[in-house]
Design a protein around this motif. Structure first.
Motif, mmCIF file in Angstrom:
data_model
loop_
_atom_site.group_PDB
_atom_site.id
_atom_site.type_symbol
_atom_site.label_atom_id
_atom_site.label_comp_id
_atom_site.label_asym_id
_atom_site.label_seq_id
_atom_site.Cartn_x
_atom_site.Cartn_y
_atom_site.Cartn_z
ATOM 1 N N ALA A 6 0.816 -1.210 0.000
ATOM 2 C CA ALA A 6 0.000 0.000 0.000
ATOM 3 C C ALA A 6 0.854 1.266 0.000
ATOM 4 C CB ALA A 6 -0.932 0.001 1.205
ATOM 5 N N ASP A 7 2.073 1.195 0.517
ATOM 6 C CA ASP A 7 2.948 2.360 0.610
ATOM 7 C C ASP A 7 3.660 2.587 -0.712
ATOM 8 O OD1 ASP A 7 4.646 4.388 1.315
ATOM 9 O OD2 ASP A 7 5.934 3.138 2.562
ATOM 10 N N PRO A 8 3.316 3.676 -1.430
ATOM 11 C CA PRO A 8 3.948 3.916 -2.727
ATOM 12 C C PRO A 8 5.467 4.014 -2.652
ATOM 13 C CG PRO A 8 2.078 5.380 -2.422
ATOM 14 C CD PRO A 8 2.301 4.668 -1.123
ATOM 15 N N ALA A 9 6.002 4.599 -1.590
ATOM 16 C CA ALA A 9 7.456 4.743 -1.476
ATOM 17 C C ALA A 9 8.143 3.385 -1.442
ATOM 18 C CB ALA A 9 7.810 5.556 -0.240
ATOM 19 N N ALA A 10 7.492 2.395 -0.878
ATOM 20 C CA ALA A 10 8.085 1.057 -0.810
ATOM 21 C C ALA A 10 8.123 0.393 -2.180
ATOM 22 C CB ALA A 10 7.301 0.184 0.172
ATOM 23 N N ASN A 11 7.276 0.829 -3.083
ATOM 24 C CA ASN A 11 7.217 0.239 -4.424
ATOM 25 C C ASN A 11 8.064 0.984 -5.453
ATOM 26 O OD1 ASN A 11 5.560 -1.946 -3.915
ATOM 27 N ND2 ASN A 11 3.684 -0.804 -4.267
ATOM 28 N N LEU A 12 8.619 2.129 -5.089
ATOM 29 C CA LEU A 12 9.374 2.941 -6.040
ATOM 30 C C LEU A 12 10.849 2.564 -6.036
ATOM 31 C CD1 LEU A 12 9.184 5.258 -8.087
ATOM 32 C CD2 LEU A 12 9.775 6.805 -6.212
ATOM 33 N N ARG A 13 11.385 2.397 -7.238
ATOM 34 C CA ARG A 13 12.803 2.095 -7.415
ATOM 35 C C ARG A 13 13.377 3.051 -8.445
ATOM 36 N NH1 ARG A 13 9.884 -1.995 -5.959
ATOM 37 N NH2 ARG A 13 10.662 -3.979 -5.192
ATOM 38 N N MET A 14 14.693 3.268 -8.374
ATOM 39 C CA MET A 14 15.404 4.068 -9.367
ATOM 40 C C MET A 14 16.613 3.246 -9.808
ATOM 41 S SD MET A 14 15.313 7.894 -7.708
ATOM 42 C CE MET A 14 15.826 7.427 -6.068
ATOM 43 N N ARG A 15 16.776 3.136 -11.119
ATOM 44 C CA ARG A 15 17.898 2.363 -11.665
ATOM 45 C C ARG A 15 18.398 3.033 -12.930
ATOM 46 N NH1 ARG A 15 16.871 -3.516 -12.842
ATOM 47 N NH2 ARG A 15 19.113 -3.572 -12.699
ATOM 48 N N ARG A 16 19.624 2.709 -13.265
ATOM 49 C CA ARG A 16 20.157 3.162 -14.543
ATOM 50 C C ARG A 16 19.544 2.305 -15.635
ATOM 51 N NH1 ARG A 16 25.623 4.214 -15.973
ATOM 52 N NH2 ARG A 16 24.657 5.858 -17.173
ATOM 53 N N VAL A 17 19.194 2.923 -16.724
ATOM 54 C CA VAL A 17 18.559 2.232 -17.834
ATOM 55 C C VAL A 17 19.504 1.211 -18.466
ATOM 56 C CG1 VAL A 17 19.134 3.930 -19.602
ATOM 57 C CG2 VAL A 17 17.024 2.603 -19.807
ATOM 58 N N TYR A 18 20.800 1.392 -18.277
ATOM 59 C CA TYR A 18 21.785 0.476 -18.850
ATOM 60 C C TYR A 18 21.932 -0.819 -18.041
ATOM 61 C CZ TYR A 18 22.987 4.577 -21.567
ATOM 62 O OH TYR A 18 22.925 5.662 -22.405
ATOM 63 N N ASP A 19 21.397 -0.842 -16.817
ATOM 64 C CA ASP A 19 21.421 -2.072 -16.017
ATOM 65 C C ASP A 19 20.451 -3.076 -16.622
ATOM 66 O OD1 ASP A 19 23.182 -0.818 -14.279
ATOM 67 O OD2 ASP A 19 21.602 -0.230 -12.873
ATOM 68 N N PRO A 20 20.784 -4.359 -16.559
ATOM 69 C CA PRO A 20 19.864 -5.359 -17.121
ATOM 70 C C PRO A 20 18.521 -5.360 -16.395
ATOM 71 C CG PRO A 20 21.951 -6.375 -16.434
ATOM 72 C CD PRO A 20 21.985 -4.951 -16.002
ATOM 73 N N PRO A 21 17.425 -5.555 -17.117
ATOM 74 C CA PRO A 21 16.108 -5.638 -16.473
ATOM 75 C C PRO A 21 16.072 -6.759 -15.439
ATOM 76 C CG PRO A 21 15.878 -5.457 -18.849
ATOM 77 C CD PRO A 21 17.336 -5.683 -18.568
ATOM 78 N N SER A 22 15.272 -6.538 -14.409
ATOM 79 C CA SER A 22 15.120 -7.511 -13.334
ATOM 80 C C SER A 22 13.634 -7.777 -13.118
ATOM 81 C CB SER A 22 15.742 -6.942 -12.054
ATOM 82 O OG SER A 22 15.364 -7.689 -10.939
ATOM 83 N N PRO A 23 13.265 -8.991 -12.725
ATOM 84 C CA PRO A 23 11.850 -9.276 -12.441
ATOM 85 C C PRO A 23 11.289 -8.395 -11.322
ATOM 86 C CG PRO A 23 13.121 -11.312 -12.546
ATOM 87 C CD PRO A 23 14.102 -10.187 -12.602
ATOM 88 N N GLU A 24 12.162 -7.917 -10.421
ATOM 89 C CA GLU A 24 11.721 -7.074 -9.312
ATOM 90 C C GLU A 24 11.410 -5.637 -9.750
ATOM 91 O OE1 GLU A 24 14.760 -8.903 -8.914
ATOM 92 O OE2 GLU A 24 13.525 -10.545 -8.147
#
Length: 128
Positions: A6-24
């Protein structure tokens, strides 16, 4: 399958676009105005590219002329751009997505603190 939080902050991630995609990653959202150099669209696995949430071309160009001197003013100006009606609508859509599961903001930026991604993340998770 990721658990719904329910907490949006817990669901937000930031990554570099060059990193390989992850299921998470959940919903993968590119938040740069320009497509990242050298990155094949198929490899990026981008679900959304809301350009209304990216710094305007004018602001981006202005900032890149002297980033060290203009960083604080850039943050202020970009935050103001996020008050545009189209940006507010795109923010609302991402906030709804955050309630359903992980959302990963993708960028070519190397340092997140003080960047447009940091400003955007704070706007997305702000209460009220």
């Amino acid at each position: 399958m990721p658990t719904r939080r329910a907490d949006p902050a817990a669901n937000l991630r930031m990554r570099r676009v060059y990193d390989p995609p992850s299921p998470e990653d959940g919903l993968r959202v590119l938040v740069d105005r320009l497509w990242p150099r050298g990155l094949a669209k198929e490899r990026a696995e981008i679900a959304r590219w809301p350009k209304d949430l990216t710094p305007s071309n004018e602001l981006r160009r202005w900032y890149h002329e002297a980033p060290d001197e203009r960083q604080a003013e850039f943050v202020t100006r970009y935050d103001a751009e996020l008050d545009d009606p189209a940006a507010r609508q795109a923010l609302a859509e991402l906030r709804r997505a955050l309630h359903d599961g992980p959302v990963t903001l993708l960028t070519a930026v190397k340092e997140f603190p003080g960047s447009h991604v940091d400003v955007l993340a704070k706007r997305l998770t702000a209460k009220g």
